[in-house]
Design a protein around this motif. Structure first.
Motif, PDB file in Angstrom:
ATOM      1  N   ARG A  93       0.825  -1.209   0.000  1.00 34.87           N
ATOM      2  CA  ARG A  93       0.000   0.000   0.000  1.00 34.87           C
ATOM      3  C   ARG A  93       0.858   1.257   0.000  1.00 34.87           C
ATOM      4  O   ARG A  93       0.595   2.201  -0.738  1.00 34.87           O
ATOM      5  CB  ARG A  93      -0.924  -0.004   1.216  1.00 34.87           C
ATOM      6  CG  ARG A  93      -1.926   1.134   1.203  1.00 34.87           C
ATOM      7  CD  ARG A  93      -2.824   1.104   2.417  1.00 34.87           C
ATOM      8  NE  ARG A  93      -3.845   2.139   2.299  1.00 34.87           N
ATOM      9  CZ  ARG A  93      -3.661   3.413   2.598  1.00 34.87           C
ATOM     10  NH1 ARG A  93      -2.477   3.809   3.028  1.00 34.87           N
ATOM     11  NH2 ARG A  93      -4.636   4.293   2.454  1.00 34.87           N
ATOM     12  N   LYS A  94       1.884   1.273   0.834  1.00 40.17           N
ATOM     13  CA  LYS A  94       2.737   2.451   0.924  1.00 40.17           C
ATOM     14  C   LYS A  94       3.489   2.725  -0.375  1.00 40.17           C
ATOM     15  O   LYS A  94       3.800   3.879  -0.693  1.00 40.17           O
ATOM     16  CB  LYS A  94       3.728   2.287   2.076  1.00 40.17           C
ATOM     17  CG  LYS A  94       3.084   2.414   3.449  1.00 40.17           C
ATOM     18  CD  LYS A  94       4.087   2.163   4.562  1.00 40.17           C
ATOM     19  CE  LYS A  94       3.457   2.345   5.928  1.00 40.17           C
ATOM     20  NZ  LYS A  94       4.411   2.019   7.028  1.00 40.17           N
ATOM     21  N   LEU A  95       3.774   1.675  -1.132  1.00 38.13           N
ATOM     22  CA  LEU A  95       4.497   1.835  -2.395  1.00 38.13           C
ATOM     23  C   LEU A  95       3.561   2.109  -3.574  1.00 38.13           C
ATOM     24  O   LEU A  95       4.000   2.150  -4.725  1.00 38.13           O
ATOM     25  CB  LEU A  95       5.340   0.583  -2.682  1.00 38.13           C
ATOM     26  CG  LEU A  95       6.526   0.347  -1.745  1.00 38.13           C
ATOM     27  CD1 LEU A  95       7.228  -0.952  -2.082  1.00 38.13           C
ATOM     28  CD2 LEU A  95       7.506   1.514  -1.808  1.00 38.13           C
ATOM     29  N   GLY A  96       2.272   2.316  -3.295  1.00 35.44           N
ATOM     30  CA  GLY A  96       1.325   2.654  -4.356  1.00 35.44           C
ATOM     31  C   GLY A  96       0.906   1.481  -5.204  1.00 35.44           C
ATOM     32  O   GLY A  96       0.440   1.654  -6.336  1.00 35.44           O
ATOM     33  N   LEU A  97       1.029   0.248  -4.673  1.00 37.77           N
ATOM     34  CA  LEU A  97       0.712  -0.957  -5.433  1.00 37.77           C
ATOM     35  C   LEU A  97      -0.581  -1.619  -4.956  1.00 37.77           C
ATOM     36  O   LEU A  97      -0.871  -2.745  -5.342  1.00 37.77           O
ATOM     37  CB  LEU A  97       1.865  -1.960  -5.326  1.00 37.77           C
ATOM     38  CG  LEU A  97       3.209  -1.493  -5.887  1.00 37.77           C
ATOM     39  CD1 LEU A  97       4.312  -2.467  -5.501  1.00 37.77           C
ATOM     40  CD2 LEU A  97       3.140  -1.346  -7.399  1.00 37.77           C
ATOM     41  N   GLY A  98      -1.328  -0.921  -4.121  1.00 35.96           N
ATOM     42  CA  GLY A  98      -2.542  -1.505  -3.564  1.00 35.96           C
ATOM     43  C   GLY A  98      -3.536  -1.951  -4.616  1.00 35.96           C
ATOM     44  O   GLY A  98      -4.118  -3.037  -4.517  1.00 35.96           O
ATOM     45  N   GLN A 127       2.247   7.882 -13.547  1.00 38.01           N
ATOM     46  CA  GLN A 127       2.553   9.283 -13.831  1.00 38.01           C
ATOM     47  C   GLN A 127       2.365   9.590 -15.314  1.00 38.01           C
ATOM     48  O   GLN A 127       1.881  10.673 -15.684  1.00 38.01           O
ATOM     49  CB  GLN A 127       3.990   9.608 -13.415  1.00 38.01           C
ATOM     50  CG  GLN A 127       4.205   9.734 -11.920  1.00 38.01           C
ATOM     51  CD  GLN A 127       3.576  10.970 -11.327  1.00 38.01           C
ATOM     52  OE1 GLN A 127       2.391  10.975 -10.996  1.00 38.01           O
ATOM     53  NE2 GLN A 127       4.354  12.022 -11.182  1.00 38.01           N
ATOM     54  N   ALA A 128       2.752   8.653 -16.182  1.00 34.61           N
ATOM     55  CA  ALA A 128       2.580   8.854 -17.627  1.00 34.61           C
ATOM     56  C   ALA A 128       1.104   9.005 -17.990  1.00 34.61           C
ATOM     57  O   ALA A 128       0.736   9.853 -18.813  1.00 34.61           O
ATOM     58  CB  ALA A 128       3.195   7.680 -18.394  1.00 34.61           C
ATOM     59  N   ILE A 129       0.256   8.197 -17.355  1.00 34.55           N
ATOM     60  CA  ILE A 129      -1.188   8.294 -17.612  1.00 34.55           C
ATOM     61  C   ILE A 129      -1.740   9.609 -17.075  1.00 34.55           C
ATOM     62  O   ILE A 129      -2.562  10.275 -17.723  1.00 34.55           O
ATOM     63  CB  ILE A 129      -1.913   7.095 -16.972  1.00 34.55           C
ATOM     64  CG1 ILE A 129      -1.517   5.802 -17.693  1.00 34.55           C
ATOM     65  CG2 ILE A 129      -3.427   7.290 -17.018  1.00 34.55           C
ATOM     66  CD1 ILE A 129      -2.000   4.543 -17.014  1.00 34.55           C
ATOM     67  N   THR A 172      -8.348  10.127  -6.585  1.00 32.24           N
ATOM     68  CA  THR A 172      -8.156   8.820  -7.207  1.00 32.24           C
ATOM     69  C   THR A 172      -7.101   8.923  -8.292  1.00 32.24           C
ATOM     70  O   THR A 172      -7.282   9.617  -9.281  1.00 32.24           O
ATOM     71  CB  THR A 172      -9.477   8.264  -7.775  1.00 32.24           C
ATOM     72  OG1 THR A 172      -9.241   7.048  -8.449  1.00 32.24           O
ATOM     73  CG2 THR A 172     -10.141   9.233  -8.735  1.00 32.24           C
ATOM     74  N   TYR A 173      -5.998   8.224  -8.079  1.00 32.50           N
ATOM     75  CA  TYR A 173      -4.887   8.250  -9.026  1.00 32.50           C
ATOM     76  C   TYR A 173      -4.867   7.023  -9.931  1.00 32.50           C
ATOM     77  O   TYR A 173      -4.115   6.966 -10.907  1.00 32.50           O
ATOM     78  CB  TYR A 173      -3.554   8.311  -8.266  1.00 32.50           C
ATOM     79  CG  TYR A 173      -3.282   7.083  -7.417  1.00 32.50           C
ATOM     80  CD1 TYR A 173      -2.680   5.958  -7.965  1.00 32.50           C
ATOM     81  CD2 TYR A 173      -3.654   7.038  -6.076  1.00 32.50           C
ATOM     82  CE1 TYR A 173      -2.456   4.824  -7.191  1.00 32.50           C
ATOM     83  CE2 TYR A 173      -3.420   5.924  -5.312  1.00 32.50           C
ATOM     84  CZ  TYR A 173      -2.822   4.805  -5.869  1.00 32.50           C
ATOM     85  OH  TYR A 173      -2.602   3.687  -5.110  1.00 32.50           O
ATOM     86  N   GLU A 174      -5.696   6.022  -9.639  1.00 33.38           N
ATOM     87  CA  GLU A 174      -5.640   4.757 -10.378  1.00 33.38           C
ATOM     88  C   GLU A 174      -5.860   4.995 -11.866  1.00 33.38           C
ATOM     89  O   GLU A 174      -6.714   5.796 -12.265  1.00 33.38           O
ATOM     90  CB  GLU A 174      -6.668   3.770  -9.832  1.00 33.38           C
ATOM     91  CG  GLU A 174      -6.393   3.276  -8.429  1.00 33.38           C
ATOM     92  CD  GLU A 174      -6.883   4.218  -7.335  1.00 33.38           C
ATOM     93  OE1 GLU A 174      -6.792   3.857  -6.145  1.00 33.38           O
ATOM     94  OE2 GLU A 174      -7.369   5.300  -7.681  1.00 33.38           O
ATOM     95  N   PRO A 175      -5.096   4.296 -12.715  1.00 36.81           N
ATOM     96  CA  PRO A 175      -5.133   4.535 -14.170  1.00 36.81           C
ATOM     97  C   PRO A 175      -6.517   4.440 -14.790  1.00 36.81           C
ATOM     98  O   PRO A 175      -6.830   5.176 -15.734  1.00 36.81           O
ATOM     99  CB  PRO A 175      -4.201   3.438 -14.720  1.00 36.81           C
ATOM    100  CG  PRO A 175      -3.269   3.135 -13.605  1.00 36.81           C
ATOM    101  CD  PRO A 175      -4.077   3.289 -12.349  1.00 36.81           C
ATOM    102  N   GLN A 176      -7.366   3.549 -14.286  1.00 37.20           N
ATOM    103  CA  GLN A 176      -8.659   3.313 -14.921  1.00 37.20           C
ATOM    104  C   GLN A 176      -9.668   4.438 -14.702  1.00 37.20           C
ATOM    105  O   GLN A 176     -10.757   4.409 -15.280  1.00 37.20           O
ATOM    106  CB  GLN A 176      -9.265   1.988 -14.437  1.00 37.20           C
ATOM    107  CG  GLN A 176      -9.598   1.926 -12.952  1.00 37.20           C
ATOM    108  CD  GLN A 176      -8.463   1.384 -12.104  1.00 37.20           C
ATOM    109  OE1 GLN A 176      -7.308   1.567 -12.437  1.00 37.20           O
ATOM    110  NE2 GLN A 176      -8.808   0.690 -11.022  1.00 37.20           N
ATOM    111  N   TYR A 177      -9.318   5.444 -13.902  1.00 39.08           N
ATOM    112  CA  TYR A 177     -10.272   6.505 -13.579  1.00 39.08           C
ATOM    113  C   TYR A 177      -9.956   7.830 -14.276  1.00 39.08           C
ATOM    114  O   TYR A 177     -10.193   8.902 -13.725  1.00 39.08           O
ATOM    115  CB  TYR A 177     -10.351   6.703 -12.066  1.00 39.08           C
ATOM    116  CG  TYR A 177     -10.851   5.487 -11.335  1.00 39.08           C
ATOM    117  CD1 TYR A 177     -12.084   4.926 -11.643  1.00 39.08           C
ATOM    118  CD2 TYR A 177     -10.078   4.875 -10.352  1.00 39.08           C
ATOM    119  CE1 TYR A 177     -12.544   3.801 -10.981  1.00 39.08           C
ATOM    120  CE2 TYR A 177     -10.530   3.749  -9.684  1.00 39.08           C
ATOM    121  CZ  TYR A 177     -11.762   3.215 -10.001  1.00 39.08           C
ATOM    122  OH  TYR A 177     -12.219   2.090  -9.347  1.00 39.08           O
TER     123      TYR A 177
END
Length: 390
Positions: free
Chosen positions: A91-96, A251-253, A292-297
């Motif tokens: 979670r801390k590494l942004g992989l949740g 970040q690219a997305i 929400t930073y997740e790519p799908q959003y």
């Protein structure tokens, strides 16, 4: 300024003088206020130049291979503490979101283990606090009473105190055990801070500055990667490589989303007639990333950015620009959702209403494209606009 005077005698002592002003617009007569906002620092050309090399095929393939390797670590984590520490690191590494399914299964195992431990055996504070924090963060119903089995005030373990401090910020109103735990752990960490080694000192200072639950998760990921890479020599290198690849790919997305929304903003050209308001597109976009930073959003981020920019503009129309009479008329136009009610308003307020109208319909169209229910989306969007407006 010229005027034609018409004098009407009311009585012997009083005269009423009225002036018909020649060809002077309302804006020329009324001095408009100014909030003296600083100009926008995010130039269009700069936003369009943001690079996106990490969306290449070779990076995606390497990331997929690493994901499969890290999944094996979940299988290897047999005991409860190992599972909890693995979930926490991920979670801390942004992989949740990357390991959402594996995390869910691991937490289900942890919950089952808690139910089987009916004797209330005393546990170490570190594991109890870490488990409580992760279960609440993931929406599980876990009671503060789990801390009754721990001698909190006798604990001197720094890792345990740190997790207790973080867990206490997930308290609900009226949970006095967690309130007391927060006060105790905060004081204990401040007292012991000068004696800590550099690694733990940085962790403690970071938490005391702002607890994890109060931070914007995505903006904390880079700091975490650096900390693990620099100070935690025991961490699996696959974690770090995957975290870096994932961070750069996301970040690219996000940069792509920002380029697209900045093109939309430029083509809208609303700011050309609104020199009294804030031009804060990039900042509005960063707010959406925080949610929400997740790519799908991507669609959600763009829609929220549009809404936020309009909120800022309308806020300035009310707080800075409009007169009471103009704002009453503007409010009626929004309430009735009728542009004809803006005909007597200044051009900039007409432009503002039309932009609000068009953007609302545009977002409803985007929702329709994704979900296929335009009419309901438009109705809900209009209700949301009215709520924000009031």
């Amino acid at each position: 300024m010229e005027c034609n005077k018409q004098v009407q005698v009311v009585d012997d002592e009083q005269q009423v003088v009225s002036c018909h002003l020649k060809s002077a617009s309302f804006d020329e007569i009324q001095q408009r206020r100014s909030a003296n906002y600083k100009p926008n620092i995010w130039q269009y050309d700069f936003l369009q130049s943001l690079p996106t090399i990490y969306d290449g095929v070779e990076y995606k393939l390497r990331a997929e291979n690493l994901k499969e390797n890290v999944k094996d670590i979940f299988v290897e984590a047999k005991d409860q503490l190992a599972k909890l520490e693995l979930i926490d690191i991920i979670r801390k590494l942004g992989l949740g979101d990357v390991f959402a399914e594996e995390t869910h299964k691991a937490l289900q195992t942890v919950v089952s283990s808690m139910k089987n431990n009916k004797n209330g055996e005393e546990e170490e504070l570190y594991m109890t606090a870490l488990r409580f924090k992760l279960l609440r963060l993931h929406g599980y119903d876990v009671s503060q009473d789990v801390f009754n089995a721990v001698s909190i005030t006798k604990c001197s373990d720094i890792k345990g105190l740190l997790e207790l401090f973080e867990a206490s910020y997930l308290a609900f109103e009226g949970e006095t055990i967690l309130d007391e735990a927060k006060a105790f752990s905060m004081e204990a960490l401040r007292n012991v801070y000068p004696t800590l080694d550099l690694n733990l000192a940085k962790e403690v200072a970071h938490a005391l500055e702002l607890p994890m639950h109060w931070r914007v998760q995505w903006f904390d990921v880079k700091w975490r990667i650096t900390m693990y890479e620099t100070y935690n020599k025991n961490i699996d290198k696959r974690f770090l490589e995957l975290a870096k690849l994932n961070f750069n790919a996301v970040q690219a997305i996000l940069q792509k989303d920002l380029r697209e929304i900045s093109r939309w903003w430029r083509d809208l050209r609303i700011m050309e007639g609104l020199n009294f308001t804030r031009d804060r597109l990039a900042e509005s976009f960063l707010c959406s990333v925080g949610l929400t930073y997740e790519p799908q959003y991507s669609c959600f981020r763009k829609c929220l950015t549009k809404i936020t920019t309009m909120i800022l503009i309308i806020d300035d129309v009310y707080d800075v620009y409009g007169s009471i009479e103009e704002l009453e008329q503007f409010t009626e136009a929004v309430d009735r959702w009728d542009s004809s009610k803006t005909q007597d308003l200044p051009e900039c307020m007409k432009t503002c209403f039309q932009a609000l109208y068009d953007i609302t319909n545009e977002i409803a169209s985007d929702i329709q494209e994704l979900n296929g229910w335009q009419v309901q989306a438009l109705l809900h969007m209009r209700k949301a606009v009215l709520c924000l407006h009031k």
